[in-house]
Design a protein around this motif. Sequence first.
Motif, PDB file in Angstrom:
ATOM      1  N   LEU A 127     -36.619 -99.076 -12.666  1.00 57.77           N
ATOM      2  CA  LEU A 127     -35.608 -99.422 -13.677  1.00 57.77           C
ATOM      3  C   LEU A 127     -35.456 -98.321 -14.712  1.00 57.77           C
ATOM      4  O   LEU A 127     -34.359 -98.069 -15.223  1.00 57.77           O
ATOM      5  CB  LEU A 127     -35.988-100.736 -14.356  1.00 57.77           C
ATOM      6  N   THR A 128     -36.552 -97.666 -15.056  1.00 59.96           N
ATOM      7  CA  THR A 128     -36.490 -96.551 -16.008  1.00 59.96           C
ATOM      8  C   THR A 128     -36.964 -95.292 -15.310  1.00 59.96           C
ATOM      9  O   THR A 128     -38.061 -95.256 -14.753  1.00 59.96           O
ATOM     10  CB  THR A 128     -37.383 -96.828 -17.230  1.00 59.96           C
ATOM     11  N   GLN A 129     -36.132 -94.289 -15.329  1.00 63.90           N
ATOM     12  CA  GLN A 129     -36.458 -93.017 -14.693  1.00 63.90           C
ATOM     13  C   GLN A 129     -37.157 -92.113 -15.710  1.00 63.90           C
ATOM     14  O   GLN A 129     -36.602 -91.822 -16.765  1.00 63.90           O
ATOM     15  CB  GLN A 129     -35.185 -92.334 -14.168  1.00 63.90           C
ATOM     16  N   PRO A 130     -38.393 -91.672 -15.426  1.00 60.13           N
ATOM     17  CA  PRO A 130     -39.075 -90.771 -16.367  1.00 60.13           C
ATOM     18  C   PRO A 130     -38.334 -89.448 -16.468  1.00 60.13           C
ATOM     19  O   PRO A 130     -37.810 -88.944 -15.474  1.00 60.13           O
ATOM     20  CB  PRO A 130     -40.457 -90.585 -15.722  1.00 60.13           C
ATOM     21  N   PRO A 131     -38.254 -88.894 -17.679  1.00 62.15           N
ATOM     22  CA  PRO A 131     -37.559 -87.604 -17.829  1.00 62.15           C
ATOM     23  C   PRO A 131     -38.293 -86.495 -17.078  1.00 62.15           C
ATOM     24  O   PRO A 131     -39.523 -86.420 -17.094  1.00 62.15           O
ATOM     25  CB  PRO A 131     -37.581 -87.364 -19.347  1.00 62.15           C
ATOM     26  N   ARG A 132     -37.517 -85.653 -16.414  1.00 55.03           N
ATOM     27  CA  ARG A 132     -38.072 -84.527 -15.675  1.00 55.03           C
ATOM     28  C   ARG A 132     -37.525 -83.249 -16.267  1.00 55.03           C
ATOM     29  O   ARG A 132     -36.323 -83.012 -16.260  1.00 55.03           O
ATOM     30  CB  ARG A 132     -37.717 -84.634 -14.184  1.00 55.03           C
ATOM     31  N   ARG A 133     -38.430 -82.420 -16.736  1.00 54.39           N
ATOM     32  CA  ARG A 133     -38.040 -81.234 -17.493  1.00 54.39           C
ATOM     33  C   ARG A 133     -37.216 -80.259 -16.660  1.00 54.39           C
ATOM     34  O   ARG A 133     -36.264 -79.666 -17.139  1.00 54.39           O
ATOM     35  CB  ARG A 133     -39.304 -80.551 -18.013  1.00 54.39           C
ATOM     36  N   PHE A 134     -37.603 -80.095 -15.403  1.00 49.83           N
ATOM     37  CA  PHE A 134     -36.935 -79.103 -14.563  1.00 49.83           C
ATOM     38  C   PHE A 134     -36.061 -79.745 -13.496  1.00 49.83           C
ATOM     39  O   PHE A 134     -35.822 -79.139 -12.459  1.00 49.83           O
ATOM     40  CB  PHE A 134     -37.988 -78.202 -13.910  1.00 49.83           C
ATOM     41  N   ASP A 135     -35.617 -80.963 -13.724  1.00 49.59           N
ATOM     42  CA  ASP A 135     -34.800 -81.657 -12.735  1.00 49.59           C
ATOM     43  C   ASP A 135     -33.344 -81.227 -12.900  1.00 49.59           C
ATOM     44  O   ASP A 135     -32.671 -81.626 -13.851  1.00 49.59           O
ATOM     45  CB  ASP A 135     -34.937 -83.170 -12.919  1.00 49.59           C
ATOM     46  N   CYS A 136     -32.854 -80.409 -11.953  1.00 52.03           N
ATOM     47  CA  CYS A 136     -31.467 -79.947 -12.041  1.00 52.03           C
ATOM     48  C   CYS A 136     -30.504 -80.889 -11.329  1.00 52.03           C
ATOM     49  O   CYS A 136     -29.291 -80.741 -11.448  1.00 52.03           O
ATOM     50  CB  CYS A 136     -31.346 -78.540 -11.459  1.00 52.03           C
ATOM     51  N   CYS A 137     -31.030 -81.859 -10.561  1.00 54.01           N
ATOM     52  CA  CYS A 137     -30.196 -82.822  -9.844  1.00 54.01           C
ATOM     53  C   CYS A 137     -30.666 -84.236 -10.171  1.00 54.01           C
ATOM     54  O   CYS A 137     -31.420 -84.842  -9.400  1.00 54.01           O
ATOM     55  CB  CYS A 137     -30.257 -82.579  -8.338  1.00 54.01           C
ATOM     56  N   PRO A 138     -30.249 -84.761 -11.309  1.00 51.82           N
ATOM     57  CA  PRO A 138     -30.705 -86.113 -11.671  1.00 51.82           C
ATOM     58  C   PRO A 138     -30.109 -87.171 -10.751  1.00 51.82           C
ATOM     59  O   PRO A 138     -29.020 -87.013 -10.196  1.00 51.82           O
ATOM     60  CB  PRO A 138     -30.191 -86.284 -13.108  1.00 51.82           C
ATOM     61  N   ILE A 139     -30.857 -88.245 -10.596  1.00 47.46           N
ATOM     62  CA  ILE A 139     -30.400 -89.372  -9.780  1.00 47.46           C
ATOM     63  C   ILE A 139     -29.233 -90.067 -10.479  1.00 47.46           C
ATOM     64  O   ILE A 139     -29.188 -90.156 -11.713  1.00 47.46           O
ATOM     65  CB  ILE A 139     -31.566 -90.348  -9.561  1.00 47.46           C
ATOM     66  N   LEU A 140     -28.278 -90.566  -9.698  1.00 41.09           N
ATOM     67  CA  LEU A 140     -27.138 -91.305 -10.250  1.00 41.09           C
ATOM     68  C   LEU A 140     -27.557 -92.759 -10.463  1.00 41.09           C
ATOM     69  O   LEU A 140     -27.691 -93.528  -9.513  1.00 41.09           O
ATOM     70  CB  LEU A 140     -25.951 -91.221  -9.288  1.00 41.09           C
ATOM     71  N   PRO A 141     -27.809 -93.171 -11.711  1.00 38.29           N
ATOM     72  CA  PRO A 141     -28.375 -94.501 -11.959  1.00 38.29           C
ATOM     73  C   PRO A 141     -27.482 -95.654 -11.534  1.00 38.29           C
ATOM     74  O   PRO A 141     -27.968 -96.710 -11.124  1.00 38.29           O
ATOM     75  CB  PRO A 141     -28.615 -94.512 -13.477  1.00 38.29           C
ATOM     76  N   ASP A 142     -26.154 -95.478 -11.635  1.00 38.89           N
ATOM     77  CA  ASP A 142     -25.272 -96.560 -11.241  1.00 38.89           C
ATOM     78  C   ASP A 142     -25.364 -96.848  -9.745  1.00 38.89           C
ATOM     79  O   ASP A 142     -25.299 -98.007  -9.309  1.00 38.89           O
ATOM     80  CB  ASP A 142     -23.830 -96.248 -11.645  1.00 38.89           C
ATOM     81  N   ARG A 143     -25.545 -95.806  -8.954  1.00 35.83           N
ATOM     82  CA  ARG A 143     -25.666 -95.999  -7.509  1.00 35.83           C
ATOM     83  C   ARG A 143     -27.009 -96.629  -7.155  1.00 35.83           C
ATOM     84  O   ARG A 143     -27.099 -97.448  -6.248  1.00 35.83           O
ATOM     85  CB  ARG A 143     -25.482 -94.671  -6.796  1.00 35.83           C
ATOM     86  N   VAL A 144     -28.042 -96.207  -7.862  1.00 34.93           N
ATOM     87  CA  VAL A 144     -29.367 -96.784  -7.608  1.00 34.93           C
ATOM     88  C   VAL A 144     -29.371 -98.279  -7.929  1.00 34.93           C
ATOM     89  O   VAL A 144     -29.945 -99.082  -7.184  1.00 34.93           O
ATOM     90  CB  VAL A 144     -30.433 -96.049  -8.441  1.00 34.93           C
TER      91      VAL A 144
END
Length: 210
Positions: A127-144
Amino acid sequence: MPAPKRTHATPKIPATQEPPAFRAVQGGLATLRNWREGSLATAIVMAALLPFAVAWHLNCQVMIAACLIGAATFATGCHIAREHRLATLALIPEFIQLPDLAATRKRLLSTRKRRALAAGLRRTAALTQPPRRFDCCPILPDRVAAVRPELLELADALEQINDPDPVSVALIHELLTNASSPLYNPNLPAEDLGAILTRARAGTVTEPPR
């Protein structure tokens, strides 16, 4: 006196030939493997010659060093191209029995790999995605949010089934690791994510209890 009967040898049935596409894929993989091994051998020879050229102050130092770098770069490129090709072929049922895919198939179906993919599915569905410092492709929360139950169900199935379909496991791996998958790419239709999960679930259905 009747003439002796002539006996004819039974014609041999020709061996089943592989489809042209199958042979072409095998040939392409073999070419990449040969290029990789040849370039690697060249790099090893150049690496062995370079210390002697430096010690003896030969004029060919630069040429040997250039050959070493070029051969190593080409070998690395061939290896990456071959691994990418194998990862793509693992998604196609018609090619899953390729001899070159044996190692990829074994790695995908290992318990360790399936547990890692299951953990990745659960992290994605959190439900809550932990922040990722070097994540250049974040997950699309609405689709998840729209497919969260399917993701969790798929994670459980990956851990429980004994003999999952290799193509389904490859689909899950591609979904989680490819930045172009509909899990990350907003330019792809959201329906693509549901279609991939449906295909993956078809090969990871939990075996009924005996």
